[in-house]
Scaffold this active site. Sequence first.
Site, PDB file in Angstrom:
ATOM      1  N   PRO A  10       0.544  -0.955  -0.234  1.00 13.26           N
ATOM      2  CA  PRO A  10      -0.047   0.045  -0.131  1.00 13.26           C
ATOM      3  C   PRO A  10       0.959   1.357   0.201  1.00 13.26           C
ATOM      4  O   PRO A  10       1.896   1.684   0.507  1.00 13.26           O
ATOM      5  CB  PRO A  10      -0.545   0.073   1.065  1.00 13.26           C
ATOM      6  N   ASN A  11       0.937   2.571  -1.165  1.00 12.07           N
ATOM      7  CA  ASN A  11       1.239   3.499  -0.881  1.00 12.07           C
ATOM      8  C   ASN A  11       1.681   3.717  -1.631  1.00 12.07           C
ATOM      9  O   ASN A  11       2.242   4.855  -1.939  1.00 12.07           O
ATOM     10  CB  ASN A  11       0.938   4.416   0.446  1.00 12.07           C
ATOM     11  N   ARG A  18       5.102  11.309  -2.815  1.00 10.83           N
ATOM     12  CA  ARG A  18       4.481  10.494  -1.271  1.00 10.83           C
ATOM     13  C   ARG A  18       5.593  11.164  -0.269  1.00 10.83           C
ATOM     14  O   ARG A  18       7.001  10.376  -0.450  1.00 10.83           O
ATOM     15  CB  ARG A  18       4.205   9.584  -1.331  1.00 10.83           C
ATOM     16  N   TYR A  23      10.851   9.437   1.088  1.00 14.41           N
ATOM     17  CA  TYR A  23      10.826   7.536  -0.137  1.00 14.41           C
ATOM     18  C   TYR A  23      11.364   8.530  -0.881  1.00 14.41           C
ATOM     19  O   TYR A  23      11.559   7.923  -2.243  1.00 14.41           O
ATOM     20  CB  TYR A  23       9.203   7.546  -0.109  1.00 14.41           C
ATOM     21  N   ASN A  74       7.941  -5.789  -0.909  1.00 11.73           N
ATOM     22  CA  ASN A  74       7.405  -4.194  -0.448  1.00 11.73           C
ATOM     23  C   ASN A  74       6.170  -3.942   0.472  1.00 11.73           C
ATOM     24  O   ASN A  74       5.500  -3.599  -0.289  1.00 11.73           O
ATOM     25  CB  ASN A  74       8.630  -3.072  -0.622  1.00 11.73           C
ATOM     26  N   ALA A  77       3.067  -0.614   4.955  1.00  6.42           N
ATOM     27  CA  ALA A  77       2.655  -0.704   5.931  1.00  6.42           C
ATOM     28  C   ALA A  77       2.269  -1.926   7.018  1.00  6.42           C
ATOM     29  O   ALA A  77       1.964  -2.758   7.808  1.00  6.42           O
ATOM     30  CB  ALA A  77       1.602   0.260   6.674  1.00  6.42           C
ATOM     31  N   GLU A  98      13.119  -9.721   2.024  1.00  4.57           N
ATOM     32  CA  GLU A  98      12.371  -8.126   2.160  1.00  4.57           C
ATOM     33  C   GLU A  98      12.753  -6.749   1.914  1.00  4.57           C
ATOM     34  O   GLU A  98      14.038  -7.004   2.863  1.00  4.57           O
ATOM     35  CB  GLU A  98      11.944  -7.728   4.588  1.00  4.57           C
ATOM     36  N   HIS A 100      12.183  -2.732   2.391  1.00 12.32           N
ATOM     37  CA  HIS A 100      12.370  -1.433   2.258  1.00 12.32           C
ATOM     38  C   HIS A 100      12.880  -0.057   1.881  1.00 12.32           C
ATOM     39  O   HIS A 100      13.975  -0.342   1.830  1.00 12.32           O
ATOM     40  CB  HIS A 100      12.242  -0.991   4.277  1.00 12.32           C
ATOM     41  N   ARG A 107      13.323   5.145  12.004  1.00 19.43           N
ATOM     42  CA  ARG A 107      11.523   5.732  12.070  1.00 19.43           C
ATOM     43  C   ARG A 107      11.093   5.297  13.200  1.00 19.43           C
ATOM     44  O   ARG A 107      11.995   4.619  14.594  1.00 19.43           O
ATOM     45  CB  ARG A 107      11.220   5.443  11.521  1.00 19.43           C
TER      46      ARG A 107
HETATM   47  C1  DQA Z   1       8.071   1.145   3.520  1.00 19.00           C
HETATM   48  C2  DQA Z   1       8.090   1.700   5.955  1.00 19.00           C
HETATM   49  C3  DQA Z   1       6.696   1.182   6.033  1.00 19.00           C
HETATM   50  O1  DQA Z   1       7.581   1.728   7.625  1.00 19.00           O
HETATM   51  C4  DQA Z   1       6.237   1.867   5.442  1.00 19.00           C
HETATM   52  O2  DQA Z   1       4.742   2.106   6.142  1.00 19.00           O
HETATM   53  C5  DQA Z   1       5.973   2.111   3.515  1.00 19.00           C
HETATM   54  C6  DQA Z   1       7.034   2.211   3.031  1.00 19.00           C
HETATM   55  C7  DQA Z   1       9.882   1.811   2.985  1.00 19.00           C
HETATM   56  O3  DQA Z   1      10.166   1.012   2.102  1.00 19.00           O
HETATM   57  O4  DQA Z   1      10.355   2.642   3.190  1.00 19.00           O
HETATM   58  O5  DQA Z   1       4.765   2.389   3.411  1.00 19.00           O
HETATM   59  O6  DQA Z   1       7.905  -0.024   3.207  1.00 19.00           O
END
Ligand code: DQA
Length: 147
Positions: A10-11, A18, A23, A74, A77, A98, A100, A107
């Site tokens: 998501p997002n 964003r 990011y 990735n 959240a 995994e 990110h 964070r």
């Molecule tokens: C994320 C880190 C997560 O905590 C966050 O909710 C994201 C992006 C990252 O790529 O840094 O949506 O996965």
Amino acid sequence: MVSILVLNGPNLNMLGTRQPEVYGHTTLPQIEQMCRQLSEELGISLAFEQSNHEGVMVDMIHASKGVHDAIIINAGAYTHTSIAIMDALASVELPTLELHLSNVHAREEFRHFSYISRVAIGLICGLGPAGYLLSLRAMVDHLGVKA
Ligand code: DQA
């Protein structure tokens, strides 16, 4: 030919606009393009997906069994909340990495815990879009792919 699924949660479709201070300015289509170019160089097949929906991500993980050889995820959240995605990854028994963009450990406290880590061979975080390329290289190395 070895096939790797890169699954974005998501997002991540909002990358570029964003929270660029967290990011960066690179969009997800630009990251996909970088991954496609590297996949060609590495001689692997790439599927690159994004969903804002937990159940859709679970379905995509299930569908990867017998189709892909590994998953780079990735989960956004959902990393910190989703037992369902962790269980889906465990059920398909594919090597999972995994990923990110940000350094989740630098964070907020709630980003320090990851359900995905329990089923992942490793974790790359904090390196921005380069992390996607490093993940592909790491997975190819893990799978022992010969170019
Ligand atoms: C994320 C880190 C997560 O905590 C966050 O909710 C994201 C992006 C990252 O790529 O840094 O949506 O996965």
